[in-house]
Write an enzyme that holds these catalytic residues in place. Sequence first.
Site, PDB file in Angstrom:
ATOM      1  N   LYS A 234      17.191  -9.687   7.793  1.00 40.69           N
ATOM      2  CA  LYS A 234      16.674  -9.515   9.153  1.00 40.69           C
ATOM      3  C   LYS A 234      15.191  -9.194   9.054  1.00 40.69           C
ATOM      4  O   LYS A 234      14.805  -8.080   8.739  1.00 40.69           O
ATOM      5  CB  LYS A 234      17.424  -8.379   9.863  1.00 40.69           C
TER       6      LYS A 234
ATOM      7  N   GLY B 247      10.873   0.530   6.140  1.00 42.59           N
ATOM      8  CA  GLY B 247      10.347   0.728   7.485  1.00 42.59           C
ATOM      9  C   GLY B 247      10.166   2.204   7.771  1.00 42.59           C
ATOM     10  O   GLY B 247       9.927   3.007   6.873  1.00 42.59           O
ATOM     11  N   SER B 248      10.319   2.566   9.023  1.00 42.12           N
ATOM     12  CA  SER B 248      10.045   3.930   9.447  1.00 42.12           C
ATOM     13  C   SER B 248      11.184   4.875   9.085  1.00 42.12           C
ATOM     14  O   SER B 248      12.347   4.475   8.971  1.00 42.12           O
ATOM     15  CB  SER B 248       9.815   3.976  10.961  1.00 42.12           C
ATOM     16  N   THR B 249      10.843   6.144   8.939  1.00 40.91           N
ATOM     17  CA  THR B 249      11.847   7.166   8.655  1.00 40.91           C
ATOM     18  C   THR B 249      12.849   7.280   9.798  1.00 40.91           C
ATOM     19  O   THR B 249      14.049   7.483   9.571  1.00 40.91           O
ATOM     20  CB  THR B 249      11.150   8.516   8.407  1.00 40.91           C
TER      21      THR B 249
ATOM     22  N   VAL C 291      13.973   4.939  11.839  1.00 36.25           N
ATOM     23  CA  VAL C 291      14.970   3.865  11.781  1.00 36.25           C
ATOM     24  C   VAL C 291      15.860   4.038  10.556  1.00 36.25           C
ATOM     25  O   VAL C 291      17.055   3.741  10.597  1.00 36.25           O
ATOM     26  CB  VAL C 291      14.281   2.481  11.781  1.00 36.25           C
ATOM     27  N   GLY C 292      15.300   4.542   9.460  1.00 33.29           N
ATOM     28  CA  GLY C 292      16.117   4.823   8.277  1.00 33.29           C
ATOM     29  C   GLY C 292      17.263   5.770   8.594  1.00 33.29           C
ATOM     30  O   GLY C 292      18.388   5.591   8.102  1.00 33.29           O
TER      31      GLY C 292
ATOM     32  N   GLU D 155      13.261   2.635   1.786  1.00 30.37           N
ATOM     33  CA  GLU D 155      11.849   2.856   1.439  1.00 30.37           C
ATOM     34  C   GLU D 155      11.139   3.084   2.758  1.00 30.37           C
ATOM     35  O   GLU D 155      10.977   2.159   3.558  1.00 30.37           O
ATOM     36  CB  GLU D 155      11.280   1.657   0.677  1.00 30.37           C
TER      37      GLU D 155
ATOM     38  N   CYS E  46       2.701   1.657   3.812  1.00 22.69           N
ATOM     39  CA  CYS E  46       3.434   2.919   3.754  1.00 22.69           C
ATOM     40  C   CYS E  46       2.875   3.857   2.703  1.00 22.69           C
ATOM     41  O   CYS E  46       2.970   5.082   2.832  1.00 22.69           O
ATOM     42  CB  CYS E  46       4.918   2.659   3.504  1.00 22.69           C
TER      43      CYS E  46
ATOM     44  N   GLU F 159       2.551  10.000   9.693  1.00 24.21           N
ATOM     45  CA  GLU F 159       2.119   8.677   9.246  1.00 24.21           C
ATOM     46  C   GLU F 159       1.519   7.916  10.424  1.00 24.21           C
ATOM     47  O   GLU F 159       2.163   7.742  11.459  1.00 24.21           O
ATOM     48  CB  GLU F 159       3.301   7.898   8.673  1.00 24.21           C
TER      49      GLU F 159
END
Length: 521
Positions: free
Chosen positions: A208, A261-263, A265-266, A284, A318, A419
């Site tokens: 995706k 991606g972002s924390t 969304v993680g 990551e 990142c 960030e």
Amino acid sequence: MGSESNRGGAADRMVAEEEEKKKRGGRLFEMPEIRFTKLFINGCFVDAASGRTFETRDPRTGDVIATVAEADKDDVDSAVRAARDAFDHGEWPRMSGSERGRIMARFADLVEQHADELAALESLDAGKHPAITKAVDIGNAAGSLRYFAGAADKIHGETLKMQAQFQGYTLREPLGVAGIIIPWNFPSTMFAIKVAPALAAGCAMVVKPAEQTPLSALFFAQLAKRAGVPDGVVNVVPGFGPTAGAALASHMDVDMVTFTGSTEVGRLIMKASAESNLKPVYLELGGKSPLIIFDDADVDMAVELAVSANFFNKGEACVAASRVYVQEGMYSRFEEKLAERMKSWVVGDPFSDARANQGPQVDKAQYERVLSYIDHGKREGATLLTGGGRPAACGHKGYYIEPTVFTNVTEDMVIAKEEIFGPVMCLIKFKTVEEAIWRANDSRYGLGAGVVTRDVDVANRVVRSVRAGVVWVNCYFAMGSDCPFGGRKMSGFGKDEGMHALDKYLAIKSVVTPLRASPWM
């Protein structure tokens, strides 16, 4: 990126570029033809089941590049079914590793043959510089495919000497169907560093791509098919996180998910795994990496490292060193030279301005996000050394931001803690090695770090003390297919690149048999 073989080489190249630019009507690079905009499922380009599409836009202007098929849950289900069938019944996981490696090497060949088109396509979609994208992003993509092509026939288990009268060994088997969710800042690199080890391991996968930058992933998909990767092994479903991404992360027939991606969304992906089939998740995530510059460092080198560590790829990295700690004895000289260096930094259209060091941010949302952080820094009392807004020379179209340097930054400021993911550098003064280490670790992130010093003892002490996934000494952004990359703390877990990257896509199975009448144990 490479060095010239003679002094006249650079000048000759500039003349050739100018001649080519004239042929193109003033443009440095040809606009790419948009050939692939549908979902890629089971070896075919298909429309979304719903018929819906979305627009991908040129960040230089905000204009529409193309409309792309928008995947949702039904399309993800179709892609996972294709991947599951390819894994459970297809030839890919049953091939010898050497044969998979030969196909992957052909894939790498095709990437190199289409490097110009891929670079232009990705640069148009993400606002990147085509020449740098070709050398770095597309070069890295081909390199990852070649590295893991060489690893495909070197996946071995181990023999176990067990305590009782048994003998054992381990098998490292392909895990199954991988869900791969990649970001928009390095789409080609991220596609390759996730897909290449998955292919080498014998997995099938559903990719995706980010909705901001879907075009390069679709191009890679058809190259994989041309290289000989069987249908269903690589599927690409462009779409949005809350629909396509969520469906992939929660799918009961997906065996693992890897996400960059972002924390925020993680967290959602881990929750989706916990609430579905407890698939392993590898993340990551964000970073707020420190670059620590000591008094004994070469100030010119330190300035160049700080500039590249912050403003490469428009700060959309990142691992960008957005916290720059400078020891008090060097601080004034560093600040002065940095301000002078930024006067020659050019923000502009990377397709038409040969001088441009930095293109536009990827989209309007990211542009506005970065500007809001710059406003935060001003309100909190940080001092603007350079930048702080939109470059006047770029007019009113596109998502351009000046490279921004704040001084007099304190650790409690939002710009020092969060960030930003844009061209914003924070300068912070420190006194001692102990203070530098403490400040570097005083973050919820732990992705990367840098140390600039001539003292090997200081370097070793900092390297051993800073909690980060990678620490660079007197360099930055030194990365490659043979070097593991991944974070600690809220920067995630699991490794991309290097042989450790294979671990995500492999299951370890222990096999035990009785050992009877053996002359020795």
